[in-house]
Scaffold this motif. Structure first.
Motif, short mmCIF file in Angstrom:
data_model
loop_
_atom_site.label_atom_id
_atom_site.label_comp_id
_atom_site.label_asym_id
_atom_site.label_seq_id
_atom_site.Cartn_x
_atom_site.Cartn_y
_atom_site.Cartn_z
N ALA A 1 0.84 -1.21 0.00
CA ALA A 1 0.00 0.00 0.00
C ALA A 1 0.87 1.26 0.00
CB ALA A 1 -0.93 -0.01 1.21
N ARG A 2 1.99 1.18 0.68
CA ARG A 2 2.92 2.33 0.72
C ARG A 2 3.48 2.60 -0.68
NH1 ARG A 2 6.41 0.19 4.06
NH2 ARG A 2 5.49 0.97 5.97
N VAL A 3 3.93 1.54 -1.35
CA VAL A 3 4.47 1.69 -2.70
C VAL A 3 3.39 2.18 -3.66
CG1 VAL A 3 5.38 0.40 -4.68
CG2 VAL A 3 6.33 0.01 -2.39
N ASP A 4 2.20 1.60 -3.54
CA ASP A 4 1.08 2.01 -4.42
C ASP A 4 0.78 3.49 -4.26
OD1 ASP A 4 0.86 -0.55 -5.38
OD2 ASP A 4 -0.87 -1.09 -4.14
N ARG B 1 8.16 3.97 11.44
CA ARG B 1 7.95 3.60 10.04
C ARG B 1 8.67 4.55 9.07
NH1 ARG B 1 1.76 3.15 10.81
NH2 ARG B 1 1.74 4.88 9.34
N LEU B 2 9.31 5.58 9.59
CA LEU B 2 9.86 6.62 8.73
C LEU B 2 10.88 6.09 7.73
CD1 LEU B 2 10.14 9.59 7.92
CD2 LEU B 2 11.85 9.83 9.73
N ALA B 3 11.85 5.29 8.18
CA ALA B 3 12.91 4.81 7.29
C ALA B 3 12.34 3.98 6.15
CB ALA B 3 13.94 4.00 8.09
N LYS B 4 11.35 3.14 6.45
CA LYS B 4 10.72 2.34 5.39
C LYS B 4 10.03 3.22 4.36
CE LYS B 4 9.82 -2.20 7.42
NZ LYS B 4 8.76 -3.20 7.73
N SER B 5 9.36 4.25 4.84
CA SER B 5 8.66 5.15 3.93
C SER B 5 9.65 5.95 3.08
CB SER B 5 7.74 6.09 4.69
OG SER B 5 6.64 5.39 5.22
N TYR C 1 18.02 7.77 9.13
CA TYR C 1 17.06 7.26 10.10
C TYR C 1 16.95 5.73 10.11
CZ TYR C 1 15.51 12.10 10.53
OH TYR C 1 15.46 13.45 10.77
N ALA C 2 17.77 5.04 9.31
CA ALA C 2 17.66 3.58 9.20
C ALA C 2 17.83 2.89 10.55
CB ALA C 2 18.69 3.06 8.20
N ASP C 3 18.80 3.33 11.32
CA ASP C 3 19.08 2.69 12.61
C ASP C 3 18.77 3.61 13.79
OD1 ASP C 3 20.11 0.31 11.40
OD2 ASP C 3 21.96 1.42 10.94
N ALA C 4 18.13 4.72 13.50
CA ALA C 4 17.82 5.68 14.57
C ALA C 4 16.45 6.30 14.32
CB ALA C 4 18.89 6.77 14.62
#
Length: 282
Positions: free
Chosen positions: A149-152, A172-176, A214-217
């Motif tokens: 859904a995020r990619v869409d 969820r920030l790094a994933k987004s 933000y990947a690890d923080a």
């Protein structure tokens, strides 16, 4: 003493913006409307209670949120003919990714008075602080939690020549950010968090740079993500498009390959898909 003692109290529904963090940002007119209200419609009485305590007021509160029923809405509408009802959200301007539009729509449809007091808005503040173009922008609310859904969502905006504004949470920030970079390309962006509060921060960079940051923080607090519009790139020639398609088809379905190539090269998905179908036959 009433802050609006010389102004007429009109019955109806009033949408009143409240601070997004710093209580000193409450406008005098907003404070006056809250003081005069017969009833406050609130998301969370505990949050609004703190604002009332700051104002030294005690007011009747009634919950109005995503889970409010049609019967709840009808009960509120029945009051608007002779009572002054003020709608507030937990923070910022009501109806901006908050419930309320159905109530406003129905009140207007019935000829009831609807007014508003403008004020703080996190998307607007983040946009002005980001250093990104502000002449054309789109606010798209909260980013979905699910990966697909995020990619869409980001794919909807690939070709849109506008700055994009979203709400997001720290975990969820790094994933987004990573998904946005994958779909939209490595655009300039800004992460604005805890706006107007003690630990306010605005971090800028490309989507890839911010993903690494933000990947690890994962950051704490409420976050607004601002992503710049696509750059002015020259159109790729047919050989480049075919090469990209052939590479994508090695690991992807034709439909997925078309999406990926269209996003990467800034082309229309339908045009790329037609070319993918031709390449897939060879």
């Amino acid at each position: 003493m009433s802050l609006m003692k010389n102004l007429e109290r009109l019955p109806g529904l009033y949408i009143v913006a409240t601070p997004i963090g710093n209580l000193s940002d409450l406008a005098p007119r907003a404070a006056s409307m809250i003081e005069q209200a017969d009833l406050l419609l609130v998301e969370d009485s505990r949050v609004t209670g703190k604002l009332l305590q700051h104002l030294g007021l005690k007011k009747s509160m009634r919950p109005y949120h995503d889970h409010s029923s049609e019967a709840d809405r009808e009960a509120i509408l029945s009051m608007l003919g002779d009572k002054m009802v003020v709608l507030v959200s937990d923070a910022g301007t009501p109806l901006i990714s908050d419930p309320g539009y159905k109530l406003v729509h129905e009140a207007r449809a019935r000829g009831l008075h609807v007014g508003a007091v403008p004020g703080p808005s996190a998307p607007t503040m983040a946009l002005t602080l980001s250093g990104l173009p502000t002449d054309r922008y789109l606010f798209a609310g909260f980013i979905p939690n699910k990966d697909k859904a995020r990619v869409d969502l980001f794919e909807e905006f690939v070709g849109l020549r506008a700055t994009l504004v979203f709400f997001e949470t720290g975990p969820r920030l790094a994933k987004s950010l990573a998904a946005a970079g994958q779909v939209l390309g490595d655009r300039p962006a800004a992460v604005a968090r805890e706006l107007t509060k003690m630990f306010e921060e605005v971090a800028t960079g490309t989507l890839n740079e911010l993903t690494q940051r933000y990947a690890d923080a994962p950051p704490k607090g409420e976050i607004v993500l601002v992503i710049g519009p696509p750059g002015e790139a020259s159109a790729p020639d047919e050989a480049d498009v075919d090469a990209a398609i052939d590479e994508a088809l090695e690991t992807m379905t034709p439909s997925r390959a078309a999406k990926e190539v269209a996003a990467r090269l800034g082309l229309k998905k339908n045009d790329v898909y037609a070319r993918v179908q031709q390449r897939a036959k060879h």
